[in-house]
Design a protein around this motif. Structure first.
Motif, PDB file in Angstrom:
ATOM      1  N   ASP A 197       0.763   9.976  -1.617  1.00  0.00           N
ATOM      2  CA  ASP A 197       0.284   9.168  -0.493  1.00  0.00           C
ATOM      3  C   ASP A 197       1.372   8.181  -0.068  1.00  0.00           C
ATOM      4  O   ASP A 197       1.316   6.993  -0.383  1.00  0.00           O
ATOM      5  CB  ASP A 197      -0.988   8.418  -0.914  1.00  0.00           C
ATOM      6  N   PRO A 198       2.392   8.662   0.661  1.00  0.00           N
ATOM      7  CA  PRO A 198       3.500   7.782   1.059  1.00  0.00           C
ATOM      8  C   PRO A 198       3.072   6.580   1.902  1.00  0.00           C
ATOM      9  O   PRO A 198       3.754   5.546   1.893  1.00  0.00           O
ATOM     10  CB  PRO A 198       4.421   8.723   1.857  1.00  0.00           C
ATOM     11  N   GLU A 199       1.971   6.701   2.651  1.00  0.00           N
ATOM     12  CA  GLU A 199       1.518   5.565   3.460  1.00  0.00           C
ATOM     13  C   GLU A 199       0.870   4.481   2.607  1.00  0.00           C
ATOM     14  O   GLU A 199       0.676   3.361   3.063  1.00  0.00           O
ATOM     15  CB  GLU A 199       0.539   6.039   4.543  1.00  0.00           C
ATOM     16  N   ASP A 200       0.515   4.806   1.386  1.00  0.00           N
ATOM     17  CA  ASP A 200       0.044   3.841   0.388  1.00  0.00           C
ATOM     18  C   ASP A 200      -1.290   3.197   0.767  1.00  0.00           C
ATOM     19  O   ASP A 200      -1.411   1.973   0.851  1.00  0.00           O
ATOM     20  CB  ASP A 200       1.116   2.775   0.149  1.00  0.00           C
ATOM     21  N   HIS A 201      -2.309   4.049   0.930  1.00  0.00           N
ATOM     22  CA  HIS A 201      -3.646   3.539   1.219  1.00  0.00           C
ATOM     23  C   HIS A 201      -4.214   2.721   0.061  1.00  0.00           C
ATOM     24  O   HIS A 201      -5.095   1.877   0.259  1.00  0.00           O
ATOM     25  CB  HIS A 201      -4.600   4.699   1.521  1.00  0.00           C
ATOM     26  N   GLY A 202      -3.728   2.975  -1.155  1.00  0.00           N
ATOM     27  CA  GLY A 202      -4.250   2.273  -2.326  1.00  0.00           C
ATOM     28  C   GLY A 202      -3.520   0.996  -2.694  1.00  0.00           C
ATOM     29  O   GLY A 202      -3.891   0.337  -3.663  1.00  0.00           O
ATOM     30  N   GLY A 203      -2.492   0.640  -1.948  1.00  0.00           N
ATOM     31  CA  GLY A 203      -1.769  -0.601  -2.222  1.00  0.00           C
ATOM     32  C   GLY A 203      -0.942  -0.566  -3.485  1.00  0.00           C
ATOM     33  O   GLY A 203      -0.788  -1.575  -4.186  1.00  0.00           O
ATOM     34  N   VAL A 204      -0.356   0.585  -3.786  1.00  0.00           N
ATOM     35  CA  VAL A 204       0.453   0.728  -4.993  1.00  0.00           C
ATOM     36  C   VAL A 204       1.639  -0.242  -4.996  1.00  0.00           C
ATOM     37  O   VAL A 204       1.980  -0.831  -6.028  1.00  0.00           O
ATOM     38  CB  VAL A 204       0.936   2.184  -5.139  1.00  0.00           C
TER      39      VAL A 204
ATOM     40  N   PRO B  88       1.066  -2.757   2.641  1.00  0.00           N
ATOM     41  CA  PRO B  88       1.098  -1.604   3.543  1.00  0.00           C
ATOM     42  C   PRO B  88      -0.068  -1.624   4.533  1.00  0.00           C
ATOM     43  O   PRO B  88      -1.203  -1.952   4.162  1.00  0.00           O
ATOM     44  CB  PRO B  88       0.970  -0.410   2.587  1.00  0.00           C
ATOM     45  N   ASP B  89       0.219  -1.284   5.795  1.00  0.00           N
ATOM     46  CA  ASP B  89      -0.824  -1.292   6.823  1.00  0.00           C
ATOM     47  C   ASP B  89      -2.000  -0.402   6.432  1.00  0.00           C
ATOM     48  O   ASP B  89      -3.168  -0.773   6.642  1.00  0.00           O
ATOM     49  CB  ASP B  89      -0.248  -0.810   8.162  1.00  0.00           C
ATOM     50  N   ALA B  90      -1.705   0.773   5.885  1.00  0.00           N
ATOM     51  CA  ALA B  90      -2.776   1.703   5.519  1.00  0.00           C
ATOM     52  C   ALA B  90      -3.678   1.095   4.454  1.00  0.00           C
ATOM     53  O   ALA B  90      -4.899   1.294   4.461  1.00  0.00           O
ATOM     54  CB  ALA B  90      -2.176   3.019   5.013  1.00  0.00           C
ATOM     55  N   TYR B  91      -3.080   0.343   3.545  1.00  0.00           N
ATOM     56  CA  TYR B  91      -3.849  -0.309   2.480  1.00  0.00           C
ATOM     57  C   TYR B  91      -4.752  -1.401   3.053  1.00  0.00           C
ATOM     58  O   TYR B  91      -5.948  -1.475   2.735  1.00  0.00           O
ATOM     59  CB  TYR B  91      -2.884  -0.897   1.453  1.00  0.00           C
ATOM     60  N   VAL B  92      -4.206  -2.254   3.910  1.00  0.00           N
ATOM     61  CA  VAL B  92      -4.979  -3.373   4.450  1.00  0.00           C
ATOM     62  C   VAL B  92      -6.144  -2.861   5.298  1.00  0.00           C
ATOM     63  O   VAL B  92      -7.286  -3.336   5.166  1.00  0.00           O
ATOM     64  CB  VAL B  92      -4.077  -4.321   5.267  1.00  0.00           C
TER      65      VAL B  92
END
Length: 279
Positions: free
Chosen positions: A39-46, A63-67
């Motif tokens: 998940d390169p967009e990092d939805h999980g906030g890694v 990361p925007d996807a995480y927020v």
């Protein structure tokens, strides 16, 4: 999550989280890096988790996807959790500070990271026209249902501020936004570009003791949010043309019963007339 193997991603993330909770931080870091490959967009906030563990540098921002994912997941219960369970009252603190400083009257409010509209509600009778912006569509939907704002936008706040529009606002607020940003240069510059000549900028930040921050301008704390050094905030406001009217220590919220320290800042464009600088 477009084009993601959600099942494999959930399994990898849960494995990494279990290792982190077990205190096996080196193994957890490797496992989280495997999550990022899925998940390169990092939805999980890694990225922020690694920084919090001391296994990676603090990113420039969450990361925007995480927020967006984080807040969309909690949109329906956000007000109850944040206000009732975590003791969050920063929007009311902003209103109280503005009433004491008396910098208005204001015509147009820009609420950056408006969420479900808590700041819009707190300031509803102080500003006739209100615009809200938030990265989480689910949060904006709830704000829309409250009928607090004249205009609402779904978008990342720095990108919104970069848009080449003629609109300007004389009151810009950002409550609970800085904890999801590390570097603030672009954000403060964007606010300066979009504020009226006699405008006021009010915002909150989280912080940590000086011995923890050291020489760092910001870092990711144990709760996976960014903490900023007071000196960094002050210097950036100076560089972007603001005078600080008031900078006060506050308890931003509570986490597991412990107060989260921060600052409430009210600043004005330099040279704004009739405003007394308190500190």
């Amino acid at each position: 999550m477009t084009n993601l193997d959600n099942e494999a991603l959930a399994e990898a993330y849960n494995q990494a989280l279990a290792l982190e909770k077990a205190g096996k931080l080196n193994e957890a870091a490797d496992a989280y890096k495997a999550v990022l490959e899925l998940d390169p967009e990092d939805h999980g906030g890694v990225a922020v988790r690694l920084a919090s563990m001391g296994k990676g540098n603090a990113p420039a921002k969450a990361p925007d996807a995480y927020v967006s994912t984080l807040f969309d997941q909690h949109a329906e219960v956000f007000d109850m959790v944040l206000v009732d369970q975590l003791g969050y009252s920063v929007p009311l603190m902003v209103r109280d500070k503005i009433e004491k400083l008396k910098p208005g009257p204001f015509k147009r409010l820009l609420d950056l990271g408006c969420g479900t509209g808590l700041s819009g509600e707190a300031l509803h009778d102080l500003v006739p026209h209100k615009t809200g912006v938030d990265i989480a569509g689910g949060m904006v939907e709830i704000a829309d249902e409250k009928e607090v704002y004249n205009d609402l936008y779904v978008g990342e706040v720095v990108e919104f501020l970069k848009a080449d529009e003629d609109e300007r606002w004389d009151l810009i607020v950002a409550t609970d936004v800085l904890p999801y940003m590390g570097a603030l240069e672009e954000f403060f510059a964007g606010v300066a570009d979009n504020i009226e000549a006699n405008g006021v900028f009010a915002f909150s930040s989280e912080t940590l003791p000086a011995d923890m921050l050291g020489e760092q301008n910001f870092m990711v704390g144990k709760n996976h949010r960014f903490a900023h050094a007071e000196s960094y905030v002050r210097n950036l406001l100076e560089k972007t043309g603001f005078s600080i009217l008031d900078l006060s220590p506050i308890t931003v919220r509570f986490e597991q019963g412990e107060p989260v320290p921060g600052h409430l800042v009210v600043a004005a464009t330099r040279g704004a007339k009739g405003l007394k600088i308190l500190r």
